[in-house]
Design a protein around this motif. Structure first.
Motif, PDB file in Angstrom:
ATOM      1  N   SER A  78       0.833  -1.220   0.000  1.00 61.05           N
ATOM      2  CA  SER A  78       0.000   0.000   0.000  1.00 61.05           C
ATOM      3  C   SER A  78       0.864   1.265   0.000  1.00 61.05           C
ATOM      4  N   SER A  79       2.011   1.186   0.665  1.00 60.06           N
ATOM      5  CA  SER A  79       2.914   2.364   0.603  1.00 60.06           C
ATOM      6  C   SER A  79       3.366   2.618  -0.825  1.00 60.06           C
ATOM      7  N   LEU A  80       3.739   1.524  -1.485  1.00 66.67           N
ATOM      8  CA  LEU A  80       4.203   1.686  -2.869  1.00 66.67           C
ATOM      9  C   LEU A  80       3.070   2.203  -3.745  1.00 66.67           C
ATOM     10  N   ILE A  81       1.862   1.673  -3.498  1.00 63.14           N
ATOM     11  CA  ILE A  81       0.706   2.147  -4.290  1.00 63.14           C
ATOM     12  C   ILE A  81       0.493   3.642  -4.043  1.00 63.14           C
ATOM     13  N   ASP A  82       0.599   4.016  -2.759  1.00 60.12           N
ATOM     14  CA  ASP A  82       0.462   5.446  -2.423  1.00 60.12           C
ATOM     15  C   ASP A  82       1.506   6.277  -3.169  1.00 60.12           C
ATOM     16  N   ILE A  83       2.739   5.766  -3.107  1.00 64.70           N
ATOM     17  CA  ILE A  83       3.832   6.495  -3.787  1.00 64.70           C
ATOM     18  C   ILE A  83       3.532   6.602  -5.284  1.00 64.70           C
ATOM     19  N   ILE A  84       3.095   5.471  -5.864  1.00 71.75           N
ATOM     20  CA  ILE A  84       2.797   5.451  -7.307  1.00 71.75           C
ATOM     21  C   ILE A  84       1.673   6.445  -7.610  1.00 71.75           C
ATOM     22  N   ASN A  85       0.611   6.370  -6.790  1.00 76.10           N
ATOM     23  CA  ASN A  85      -0.526   7.277  -7.021  1.00 76.10           C
ATOM     24  C   ASN A  85      -0.113   8.734  -6.885  1.00 76.10           C
ATOM     25  N   GLU A  86       0.684   8.920  -5.870  1.00 75.74           N
ATOM     26  CA  GLU A  86       1.148  10.301  -5.598  1.00 75.74           C
ATOM     27  C   GLU A  86       1.972  10.847  -6.775  1.00 75.74           C
ATOM     28  N   ARG A  87       2.748   9.962  -7.411  1.00 77.45           N
ATOM     29  CA  ARG A  87       3.687  10.452  -8.423  1.00 77.45           C
ATOM     30  C   ARG A  87       3.354  10.029  -9.847  1.00 77.45           C
ATOM     31  N   LYS A  88       2.226   9.388 -10.020  1.00 73.91           N
ATOM     32  CA  LYS A  88       1.973   8.851 -11.364  1.00 73.91           C
ATOM     33  C   LYS A  88       1.870   9.958 -12.414  1.00 73.91           C
TER      34      LYS A  88
END
Ligand SMILES: Nc1ncnc2c1ncn2[C@@H]1O[C@H](COP(=O)(O)OP(=O)(O)OP(=O)(O)O)[C@@H](O)[C@H]1O
Length: 639
Positions: free
Chosen positions: A581-591
């Motif tokens: 979920s952290s990685l997903i957050d990071i991805i969402n944040e920076r996509k």
């Protein structure tokens, strides 16, 4: 912004040397899944090799290339092709070639062959190849990607075997951080600046000494120039004076000549008068002599006259008497006749004397001449002549003296000019030695001033660089620690660690502020503890991933690529879920960030599923072995 586009692998590790396997990288995330030993890590290794030229650890001798034995060949040629977008947006293609051959002894020989780096058009390298030499490509590609080689090696494409380096021993940690901060580069630059300054200061000392010497020579030259100019001025002044004096002398001489000539008149009068006086004197003397003569003659005449008269009378008487007595005195007559003839003779003689009376006339003439001469003398204005003479004597002497003085002045000035000219020649000869002294001095002064300024600048730059390095370091560390704190809080599910951070302490051994030792610490209730040797395997994995994520964030502004190889290793389910979920957050944040591109390699299907549920990606890649045991890459859609 830099990003990965496609990677083509041929003849590397378990990938076939006859066929090319291609993988395309998605934005913002590419997931590669596969069983152990399928060839997933090989993809990261190829990315690292293509971008840095570095082969994986422990692969010397050709272990990175598909084994010729497996290929059933004596020689295997391998190729890695990477299409990428450079930080400046241009599309690039890098091709690297390798070969390995087996000797009869069974030993393998690996060769790195020429590669190609250039702009890409369609599937080929466009005209204008940047480089074909591997060493140049090794430098060029990191520059094109906008990150340093150290960041590519240790953060972006960190090898799985090396992925725990943030918690390695202090010396390894220091080396990695120093590489990432390019500390050696800046320290070297700083040392180079300081060394250069030291050399320049020594050079400046020599240049200053040279300048001092030139300054003394210049002072001598200046004094010589002044002397030359004084001498020239003196010569000019004396020449002017000489010309003036010559003119004055000429005028004086002319004037004296005229003066002298004008005074000849009285001298002529004097000469004439003197002549006349002497004539007069001569006449006078002659007259006096004549007068005396005449006086004597007058006496004689009177005497002769009286004597003749008496003689005549006597004669007559005697004649009478004798006439009478003629007869008587025939003889007496004869005697008387004789006496008469004597008297006659005497008379004749007196007549001769009379003729001397002419002298008398001459005397009269002389008197007249004297009178005439006197008259002539009187005609001259002797008084005026005397006055002129007096004036002449008074003035001419002075004028003559003036002329003499002027002559001596002219001579003195002539001599003085000659001596000055001799001095001038000597000085000129001396001065000729310093002909180029002004330009030499100027050039030297410019050199010294420039060196002085350059040295001051070097000092300034060294100080500025020194403080910039320290400032950069502290700012970056602050940034990295902020990101780490944020990611840890979000990801770590345990309650035993509040946060992690990297501490950079001054390296006491080097004695310089710019050398740091690093340690990763965990905090709990304000208490800091070194993580190394204390944390669990899972904490170690999570901390390593978070540190790399934070470092990629801070050091990859132009390149948001990050490859995570098996990030779930050693994590428990809770932490795997939290990491996902952290990685997903990071991805969402920076996509939406153009430069963000995460590559995740995992063998963990549940982790893949969790990532797939996030809707951050449509496809993933599966790496497996084909029936010939060659690695293959296939694209799969989620769901
Ligand atoms: N020179 C070589 N020639 C042929 N095969 C090789 C060579 N070097 C390594 N291999 C094989 O390639 C595979 C290595 O692949 P890789 O490390 O990429 O696997 P992986 O999918 O990352 O596995 P894991 O999940 O265990 O990390 C291994 O199966 C290894 O035996």
């Amino acid at each position: 912004m830099a990003s990965l586009n496609k990677l083509a692998i041929r003849g590397i590790r378990s990938f076939d040397d006859k066929n090319i396997s291609v993988i395309e990288f998605f934005t913002p995330v590419t997931v590669i899944v596969g069983h152990n030993g399928s060839g997933k890590t090989t993809i990261i290794e190829c990315l690292k090799y293509a971008s840095t030229g570095d082969q994986p650890p422990n692969t010397r001798g050709g272990a990175f290339i598909h084994d010729p034995k497996m290929a059933n060949e004596k020689e295997v040629k391998a190729q890695v092709k990477l299409r990428f977008r450079a930080a400046n947006g241009s599309r690039m293609l890098a091709i690297r070639n390798l070969s390995v051959s087996v000797k009869k002894t069974g030993a393998m020989t690996m060769k790195t062959l020429e590669g190609v780096l250039g702009p890409l058009v369609t599937s080929k390298v466009q005209r204008g190849v940047i480089s074909t030499k591997c060493a140049e490509m090794d430098v060029e590609i990191p520059q094109l990607l906008g990150v340093s080689k150290a960041v590519l090696e240790n953060v972006i494409f960190c090898h799985q075997e090396d992925s725990y380096w943030p918690l390695a021993e202090p010396s390894t940690l220091k080396k990695k951080f120093d590489d990432i901060f390019e500390a050696t580069k800046y320290t070297k630059a700083l040392d180079a600046i300081r060394g250069l300054r030291k050399d320049k200061v020594a050079e400046l000392k020599t240049e200053k000494a040279k300048l001092e010497g030139l300054s003394k020579e210049k002072a001598t030259a200046d004094s010589l120039r002044n002397k030359l100019s004084d001498l020239t001025a003196d010569i000019a002044q004396n020449s002017i004076e000489l010309d003036q004096k010559r003119e004055e002398l000429r005028l004086q001489t002319d004037s004296n000549k005229k003066f002298y000539e004008s005074s000849t008149k009285f001298r002529e009068i004097y000469i004439k008068v003197d002549g006349l006086n002497s004539t007069k004197k001569h006449y006078q003397e002659e007259l006096d002599a004549l007068k005396e003569n005449l006086h004597e003659l007058a006496g004689i005449h009177m005497f002769v006259k009286a004597k003749r008269a008496r003689a005549l009378e006597d004669c007559n008487t005697k004649i009478d008497e004798l006439d009478a007595e003629i007869a008587q005195f025939g003889q007496q007559l004869e005697g008387a006749r004789k006496e008469l003839s004597a008297i006659e003779k005497e008379i004749n003689e007196s007549n001769a004397t009379v003729s001397n009376l002419r002298d008398n006339i001459r005397a009269r003439k002389l008197v007249q001449d004297i009178a005439k001469t006197q008259a002539e003398i009187d005609e001259y204005d002797l008084e005026e002549a005397a006055k002129a003479k007096r004036l002449f004597e008074e003035k001419y002497q002075l004028e003559q003296e003036k002329q003499t003085q002027l002559q001596s002045t002219v001579a003195r000035l002539g001599g003085s000019i000659e001596s000055l000219q001799q001095q001038l020649e000597v000085r000129k000869e001396e001065f000729n030695k310093y002909n180029a002294i002004n330009s030499q001095y100027r050039e030297q002064l410019v050199t010294v001033k420039l060196s002085d300024m350059a040295n001051a600048d070097l000092e300034k730059y060294a100080k500025a660089l020194d403080s910039a390095i320290m400032k950069y370091h502290s700012l970056k560390m602050e940034e990295v620690n902020d990101t780490m704190r944020h990611l840890w809080n979000k990801t770590y599910q345990g309650t035993d660690i509040d946060g992690i951070k990297i501490c950079s302490d001054d390296d006491k051994n080097t004695g310089t502020k710019r050398s740091y030792n690093y340690r990763v610490v965990m905090t709990k209730d304000q208490v800091e503890m070194d993580m190394r040797g204390r944390c669990s395997a899972g904490q170690k994995m999570l901390a390593s991933i978070i540190i790399r994520l934070a470092l990629a964030d801070s050091f990859g502004q132009n390149c948001g690529i990050l490859a995570l190889d098996e990030p779930t290793n050693a994590l428990d389910t809770e932490n795997i879920d939290a990491l996902a979920s952290s990685l997903i957050d990071i991805i969402n944040e920076r996509k939406n960030h153009a430069n963000f591109q995460l590559v995740i390699i995992t063998h963990d299907e549940s982790f893949l599923r969790k990532l797939g549920q996030s809707n951050v990606m449509e496809y993933y890649w599966r790496v497996s072995r084909d029936p010939r045991q060659k690695s293959i890459i296939e694209r799969h859609r989620f769901g």
